[in-house]
Design a protein around this motif. Structure first.
Motif, PDB file in Angstrom:
ATOM      1  N   UNK A  77       0.833  -1.196   0.000  1.00 32.05           N
ATOM      2  CA  UNK A  77       0.000   0.000   0.000  1.00 32.05           C
ATOM      3  C   UNK A  77       0.873   1.254   0.000  1.00 32.05           C
ATOM      4  N   UNK A  78       0.296   2.320  -0.556  1.00 35.64           N
ATOM      5  CA  UNK A  78       0.968   3.611  -0.521  1.00 35.64           C
ATOM      6  C   UNK A  78       0.686   4.269   0.824  1.00 35.64           C
ATOM      7  N   UNK A  79       1.605   5.063   1.282  1.00 34.45           N
ATOM      8  CA  UNK A  79       1.434   5.764   2.555  1.00 34.45           C
ATOM      9  C   UNK A  79       1.482   7.263   2.274  1.00 34.45           C
ATOM     10  N   UNK A  80       0.485   7.982   2.774  1.00 32.34           N
ATOM     11  CA  UNK A  80       0.472   9.438   2.651  1.00 32.34           C
ATOM     12  C   UNK A  80       0.959  10.009   3.972  1.00 32.34           C
ATOM     13  N   UNK A  95      -6.916  17.132   1.622  1.00 35.78           N
ATOM     14  CA  UNK A  95      -6.143  15.888   1.486  1.00 35.78           C
ATOM     15  C   UNK A  95      -6.760  14.788   2.341  1.00 35.78           C
ATOM     16  N   UNK A  96      -7.114  15.126   3.575  1.00 40.58           N
ATOM     17  CA  UNK A  96      -7.710  14.143   4.481  1.00 40.58           C
ATOM     18  C   UNK A  96      -9.026  13.639   3.914  1.00 40.58           C
ATOM     19  N   UNK A  97      -9.836  14.527   3.370  1.00 40.74           N
ATOM     20  CA  UNK A  97     -11.134  14.125   2.812  1.00 40.74           C
ATOM     21  C   UNK A  97     -10.992  13.138   1.658  1.00 40.74           C
ATOM     22  N   UNK A  98     -10.054  13.379   0.762  1.00 41.51           N
ATOM     23  CA  UNK A  98      -9.948  12.530  -0.432  1.00 41.51           C
ATOM     24  C   UNK A  98      -9.107  11.280  -0.220  1.00 41.51           C
ATOM     25  N   UNK A  99      -8.261  11.257   0.797  1.00 40.53           N
ATOM     26  CA  UNK A  99      -7.367  10.103   0.935  1.00 40.53           C
ATOM     27  C   UNK A  99      -8.125   8.806   1.211  1.00 40.53           C
ATOM     28  N   UNK A 100      -9.301   8.910   1.804  1.00 40.17           N
ATOM     29  CA  UNK A 100     -10.075   7.699   2.087  1.00 40.17           C
ATOM     30  C   UNK A 100     -10.683   7.096   0.823  1.00 40.17           C
ATOM     31  N   UNK A 101     -10.734   7.871  -0.256  1.00 35.96           N
ATOM     32  CA  UNK A 101     -11.260   7.370  -1.523  1.00 35.96           C
ATOM     33  C   UNK A 101     -10.179   6.776  -2.416  1.00 35.96           C
TER      34      UNK A 101
END
Length: 109
Positions: A77-80, A95-101
């Motif tokens: 997996x990629x890590x942000x 960023x937080x909103x879209x990272x879950x998608x």
């Protein structure tokens, strides 16, 4: 004397949303910057902006780490990773909103 502008401080949301604070800081900047011997900033776009505003040369001093090998993380997996202050206007909320998608992204919190 060195003026080190890491950002366009008088235009960050924490300052622009407080007119008196902005007035004070902009006044200090206008009084001091023209008298300071060395002026540096973090990128060419800010240097251009400050040079236009204060009619003096700003040197660019990049604040980036040296490249070095790091230990590989055993993950498919990629890590942000966000490193920095939690200042308004830097896009962290978005960023937080879209990272879950995102697919194949590990989130920790």
């Amino acid at each position: 004397q060195i003026y080190d502008a890491h950002e366009y401080f008088t235009e960050v949301p924490e300052v622009t949303e407080r007119p008196m604070t902005k007035f004070i800081w902009k006044s200090v900047e206008k009084l001091t910057v023209p008298r300071i011997r060395y002026c540096i900033t973090v990128c060419k776009s800010l240097a251009n902006l400050f040079e236009k505003e204060y009619k003096r040369k700003f040197k660019v001093l990049r604040n980036v780490p040296f490249k070095k090998d790091i230990k590989k993380i055993d993950s498919t997996k990629k890590i942000i990773l966000y490193q920095g202050a939690l200042n308004e206007g830097r896009g962290l909320e978005e960023i937080i909103e879209v990272m879950y998608d995102l697919e194949d992204v590990e989130s920790r919190g």
